[in-house]
Design a protein around this motif. Structure first.
Motif, PDB file in Angstrom:
ATOM      1  N   PHE A  50      13.060 -14.976  -4.722  1.00  0.00           N
ATOM      2  CA  PHE A  50      12.818 -14.977  -6.167  1.00  0.00           C
ATOM      3  C   PHE A  50      12.772 -13.561  -6.744  1.00  0.00           C
ATOM      4  CE2 PHE A  50      11.386 -19.237  -5.027  1.00  0.00           C
ATOM      5  CZ  PHE A  50      11.954 -19.996  -6.038  1.00  0.00           C
ATOM      6  N   ARG A  51      13.413 -12.642  -6.091  1.00  0.00           N
ATOM      7  CA  ARG A  51      13.409 -11.255  -6.564  1.00  0.00           C
ATOM      8  C   ARG A  51      13.886 -11.126  -8.016  1.00  0.00           C
ATOM      9  NH1 ARG A  51      16.150  -6.278  -6.608  1.00  0.00           N
ATOM     10  NH2 ARG A  51      14.942  -4.563  -5.695  1.00  0.00           N
ATOM     11  N   PRO A  52      14.964 -11.796  -8.430  1.00  0.00           N
ATOM     12  CA  PRO A  52      15.392 -11.655  -9.831  1.00  0.00           C
ATOM     13  C   PRO A  52      14.321 -12.080 -10.826  1.00  0.00           C
ATOM     14  CG  PRO A  52      17.140 -12.640  -8.516  1.00  0.00           C
ATOM     15  CD  PRO A  52      15.919 -12.634  -7.657  1.00  0.00           C
ATOM     16  N   GLN A  53      13.645 -13.180 -10.545  1.00  0.00           N
ATOM     17  CA  GLN A  53      12.600 -13.650 -11.447  1.00  0.00           C
ATOM     18  C   GLN A  53      11.385 -12.728 -11.406  1.00  0.00           C
ATOM     19  OE1 GLN A  53      14.329 -15.608  -9.387  1.00  0.00           O
ATOM     20  NE2 GLN A  53      15.037 -17.415 -10.525  1.00  0.00           N
ATOM     21  N   ILE A  54      11.057 -12.209 -10.230  1.00  0.00           N
ATOM     22  CA  ILE A  54       9.913 -11.309 -10.118  1.00  0.00           C
ATOM     23  C   ILE A  54      10.145 -10.045 -10.935  1.00  0.00           C
ATOM     24  CG2 ILE A  54       8.577  -9.884  -8.522  1.00  0.00           C
ATOM     25  CD1 ILE A  54       9.037 -12.072  -6.399  1.00  0.00           C
ATOM     26  N   ILE A  55      11.361  -9.526 -10.890  1.00  0.00           N
ATOM     27  CA  ILE A  55      11.684  -8.341 -11.689  1.00  0.00           C
ATOM     28  C   ILE A  55      11.451  -8.619 -13.170  1.00  0.00           C
ATOM     29  CG2 ILE A  55      13.581  -6.857 -12.453  1.00  0.00           C
ATOM     30  CD1 ILE A  55      14.709  -7.079  -9.606  1.00  0.00           C
ATOM     31  N   VAL A 112       7.114  -0.823  -9.348  1.00  0.00           N
ATOM     32  CA  VAL A 112       6.778  -2.017  -8.570  1.00  0.00           C
ATOM     33  C   VAL A 112       8.052  -2.725  -8.108  1.00  0.00           C
ATOM     34  CG1 VAL A 112       5.475  -4.179  -8.521  1.00  0.00           C
ATOM     35  CG2 VAL A 112       4.631  -2.252  -9.877  1.00  0.00           C
ATOM     36  N   VAL A 113       9.065  -2.731  -8.957  1.00  0.00           N
ATOM     37  CA  VAL A 113      10.355  -3.313  -8.563  1.00  0.00           C
ATOM     38  C   VAL A 113      10.895  -2.604  -7.327  1.00  0.00           C
ATOM     39  CG1 VAL A 113      12.776  -3.565  -9.254  1.00  0.00           C
ATOM     40  CG2 VAL A 113      10.948  -4.176 -10.852  1.00  0.00           C
ATOM     41  N   ARG A 114      10.773  -1.294  -7.273  1.00  0.00           N
ATOM     42  CA  ARG A 114      11.241  -0.536  -6.102  1.00  0.00           C
ATOM     43  C   ARG A 114      10.451  -0.893  -4.854  1.00  0.00           C
ATOM     44  NH1 ARG A 114      10.917   5.539  -6.882  1.00  0.00           N
ATOM     45  NH2 ARG A 114      12.003   5.452  -4.853  1.00  0.00           N
ATOM     46  N   MET A 115       9.250  -1.388  -5.024  1.00  0.00           N
ATOM     47  CA  MET A 115       8.414  -1.744  -3.872  1.00  0.00           C
ATOM     48  C   MET A 115       8.781  -3.086  -3.252  1.00  0.00           C
ATOM     49  SD  MET A 115       4.629  -0.852  -5.350  1.00  0.00           S
ATOM     50  CE  MET A 115       4.319   0.538  -6.423  1.00  0.00           C
ATOM     51  N   LEU A 116       9.449  -3.952  -4.003  1.00  0.00           N
ATOM     52  CA  LEU A 116       9.612  -5.340  -3.566  1.00  0.00           C
ATOM     53  C   LEU A 116      10.246  -5.473  -2.197  1.00  0.00           C
ATOM     54  CD1 LEU A 116      10.699  -7.047  -6.915  1.00  0.00           C
ATOM     55  CD2 LEU A 116       8.449  -7.092  -5.825  1.00  0.00           C
ATOM     56  N   ARG A 135       0.837  -1.199   0.000  1.00  0.00           N
ATOM     57  CA  ARG A 135       0.000   0.000   0.000  1.00  0.00           C
ATOM     58  C   ARG A 135       0.876   1.255   0.000  1.00  0.00           C
ATOM     59  NH1 ARG A 135      -5.417  -0.410   0.736  1.00  0.00           N
ATOM     60  NH2 ARG A 135      -6.192  -2.553   0.965  1.00  0.00           N
ATOM     61  N   PRO A 136       0.322   2.396  -0.404  1.00  0.00           N
ATOM     62  CA  PRO A 136       1.118   3.611  -0.605  1.00  0.00           C
ATOM     63  C   PRO A 136       1.978   4.035   0.580  1.00  0.00           C
ATOM     64  CG  PRO A 136      -1.015   3.896  -1.627  1.00  0.00           C
ATOM     65  CD  PRO A 136      -1.069   2.584  -0.902  1.00  0.00           C
ATOM     66  N   LEU A 137       1.492   3.896   1.813  1.00  0.00           N
ATOM     67  CA  LEU A 137       2.284   4.353   2.952  1.00  0.00           C
ATOM     68  C   LEU A 137       3.539   3.507   3.169  1.00  0.00           C
ATOM     69  CD1 LEU A 137      -0.473   5.346   5.550  1.00  0.00           C
ATOM     70  CD2 LEU A 137       0.812   6.814   3.965  1.00  0.00           C
ATOM     71  N   GLY A 138       3.619   2.369   2.493  1.00  0.00           N
ATOM     72  CA  GLY A 138       4.815   1.542   2.576  1.00  0.00           C
ATOM     73  C   GLY A 138       5.712   1.659   1.361  1.00  0.00           C
ATOM     74  N   MET A 139       5.312   2.469   0.389  1.00  0.00           N
ATOM     75  CA  MET A 139       6.089   2.588  -0.854  1.00  0.00           C
ATOM     76  C   MET A 139       7.222   3.595  -0.707  1.00  0.00           C
ATOM     77  SD  MET A 139       3.000   2.626  -3.673  1.00  0.00           S
ATOM     78  CE  MET A 139       1.780   1.299  -3.732  1.00  0.00           C
TER      79      MET A 139
END
Length: 253
Positions: free
Chosen positions: A180-185, A151-155, A90-94
């Motif tokens: 799995f961050r590399p695959q998610i990106i 979205v990548v910055r949010m991970l 959610r936005p407050l966590g971005m």
């Protein structure tokens, strides 16, 4: 991503730590015959299709991360699938500087923390193991659309750091997204390419509400294979040459 060896050593170490956490959660649950999915279904009686588990979702009020698990009708699931997790921020966590994509149909939601972003879906098999990662079109989860780079910055902000409804499942899903961050990106970037192609093919429609486009990218996964690849990449990184003061040296020496 079949080869992780090009990643910086620091990132490989972070993946290794996440893999260790995933295995620890799996191990402690297996000792009592439990799984990360079973933890969420316990005490909820009959498993109903489409219903969110746990009821009301899991939401961390400190990090503003959220997830739920649900099942589609059996005839709509890939063979061997049981259900899947949907993860959000959610936005407050971005991170600062992130804003919804400037789409023509964007309507700001009423609350300052309501414009949530879907991060990744995690499909589970009937034994309670993750088997596939996937991204979805906007209409699937009713999310606010953010471009892949944001979205990548949010991970890294996806953290569920409390005990309910299951300490083990919360830690597991947090660590799995990191492992799995590399695959998610790559999947998020592919998502945006698929959306762009479909928009070009159907210029008179709204691609984000296109019911013919549900899953925008997907990839099979295996936790143990990923951990093995991370371990091998870490071993290789210790021998990578680097140059200082005109002399060739090796990382780890």
């Amino acid at each position: 991503m079949g080869d992780l060896s090009a990643l910086p050593r620091e990132e490989l170490q972070a993946l290794a730590e996440a893999g260790s956490e995933v295995r620890t959660c799996r191990r402690v649950l297996a000792k009592t015959g439990d799984t990360v999915v079973g933890e969420l279904l316990r005490g909820n009686g009959t498993l109903y299709e489409w219903r969110h588990y746990p009821p009301g979702d899991v939401y961390d009020a400190e990090y503003h991360a959220q997830y739920y698990y649900h099942c589609h009708p059996e005839d709509e699931r890939p063979a061997g699938d049981h259900g899947h997790f949907h993860t959000f921020l959610r936005p407050l966590g971005m991170p600062s500087g992130i804003a919804p994509a400037p789409l023509t149909d964007y309507q700001p939601p009423p609350g300052d923390n309501d414009a949530l972003s879907h991060l990744i879906g995690v499909a589970m098999d009937t034994a309670g193991a993750p088997v596939r990662l996937f991204t979805t079109n906007r209409w699937v989860t009713g999310e606010t659309w953010y471009v892949a780079a944001d979205v990548v910055r949010m991970l890294d902000g996806f953290v569920i750091d409390h005990a309910r409804p299951s300490w083990a499942t919360n830690r597991w899903i947090t660590a799995l997204v990191r492992l799995f961050r590399p695959q998610i990106i790559e999947l998020l970037e592919e998502r945006d390419r698929v959306i762009a192609r479909r928009a070009a093919e159907r210029p008179d429609g709204n691609v984000y509400e296109d019911r013919d486009l549900e899953v925008t990218s997907q990839r099979s996964i295996n936790v143990d294979d990923q951990i093995e690849q991370v371990t091998m990449a870490l071993r290789g990184s210790r021998r990578r040459p680097f140059f200082a003061t005109g002399q060739a040296r090796f990382a780890g020496e």
